[in-house]
Enzyme design. Sequence first.
Site, mmCIF file in Angstrom:
data_model
loop_
_atom_site.group_PDB
_atom_site.id
_atom_site.type_symbol
_atom_site.label_atom_id
_atom_site.label_comp_id
_atom_site.label_asym_id
_atom_site.label_seq_id
_atom_site.Cartn_x
_atom_site.Cartn_y
_atom_site.Cartn_z
ATOM 1 N N SER A 1 30.783 -5.798 28.850
ATOM 2 C CA SER A 1 31.754 -5.620 29.936
ATOM 3 C C SER A 1 32.760 -4.515 29.614
ATOM 4 O O SER A 1 33.023 -4.196 28.453
ATOM 5 C CB SER A 1 32.522 -6.919 30.186
ATOM 6 O OG SER A 1 31.631 -7.978 30.410
HETATM 7 N N1 SAH Z 1 30.300 -11.226 27.562
HETATM 8 C C1 SAH Z 1 29.359 -10.152 27.386
HETATM 9 C C2 SAH Z 1 28.895 -9.583 28.707
HETATM 10 C C3 SAH Z 1 27.468 -9.880 28.838
HETATM 11 S S1 SAH Z 1 26.702 -9.512 30.377
HETATM 12 C C4 SAH Z 1 29.875 -9.099 26.454
HETATM 13 O O1 SAH Z 1 31.067 -9.128 26.080
HETATM 14 O O2 SAH Z 1 29.102 -8.238 26.049
HETATM 15 C C5 SAH Z 1 26.209 -11.147 30.861
HETATM 16 C C6 SAH Z 1 25.292 -11.874 29.928
HETATM 17 O O3 SAH Z 1 24.974 -13.114 30.562
HETATM 18 C C7 SAH Z 1 23.955 -11.199 29.642
HETATM 19 O O4 SAH Z 1 23.804 -11.038 28.264
HETATM 20 C C8 SAH Z 1 22.916 -12.174 30.196
HETATM 21 O O5 SAH Z 1 21.735 -12.225 29.438
HETATM 22 C C9 SAH Z 1 23.687 -13.471 30.142
HETATM 23 N N2 SAH Z 1 23.156 -14.508 31.031
HETATM 24 C C10 SAH Z 1 22.639 -14.372 32.261
HETATM 25 N N3 SAH Z 1 22.249 -15.560 32.747
HETATM 26 C C11 SAH Z 1 22.551 -16.477 31.805
HETATM 27 C C12 SAH Z 1 22.400 -17.890 31.721
HETATM 28 N N4 SAH Z 1 21.844 -18.605 32.701
HETATM 29 N N5 SAH Z 1 22.825 -18.515 30.600
HETATM 30 C C13 SAH Z 1 23.389 -17.802 29.571
HETATM 31 N N6 SAH Z 1 23.554 -16.473 29.600
HETATM 32 C C14 SAH Z 1 23.147 -15.808 30.698
#
Ligand code: SAH
Length: 212
Positions: A57
């Site tokens: 993000s």
């Molecule tokens: N917080 C992260 C942002 C990641 S983007 C950071 O600081 O880098 C969102 C993430 O949510 C992705 O890695 C994706 O794989 C995950 N995601 C999507 N659906 C999900 C689910 N059902 N359960 C857990 N993670 C999930």
Amino acid sequence: MIRPKVTFPRSPSIPVTDSAIHEALMNVPRHRFVPKQYADLAYADTALPIGYSQTISQPYMVAVMTQLLCVNVHAKVLEVGTGSGYQAAILAQLAQHVFSTELIPELAARAFRCLRGIDCRRVRVRHTDGSAGWPEQAPFDRIILTCAAPAVPEPLWAQLRPGGRMVAPIGEDLGTQRLVLLCKGIDSSRIEKDIMAVQFVPLIEQGLGQQP
Ligand code: SAH
């Protein structure tokens, strides 16, 4: 090493006024959480690809969401969407216990390595469908979703402690997502506040995982 400071938008719609959050952003080396080829953009205020069609993000969004959560050291925090692990590392600067769930096993493993690589031991990472929460560790004082869901998954609301707060991007597609703050009253009543328009990757339903 002198670490560059993350940059923020000039006139943000929501200013980040909490000095503890600025300090947390200074303390966590974001370049350790981005792929090597984007290292020169690590401190720019932008989301970056981390593989598997996912992103780390934008730092401003990490700061705003963290501020909305009102985390304190005693809070038990659940994150849905570990991704790179960066948001979890920021949360761990403020709270002692951070539980982070990630659906994509490779990302969960890489985030875990990155977190241990900066000696961040307050975060536990679990490879699982985060929409089911982390029942064994519930209830949580704070819950943050970093992927957009059409609606708040019911198990997450159930695992939020009365008096707790949740921050989540809600909406089906990029054009209509809203960042929402949900507060659970001590009588388990629900107050929702619409914060602003956002663009997050979607919450993936288990079994529909993305390819690199
Ligand atoms: N917080 C992260 C942002 C990641 S983007 C950071 O600081 O880098 C969102 C993430 O949510 C992705 O890695 C994706 O794989 C995950 N995601 C999507 N659906 C999900 C689910 N059902 N359960 C857990 N993670 C999930």
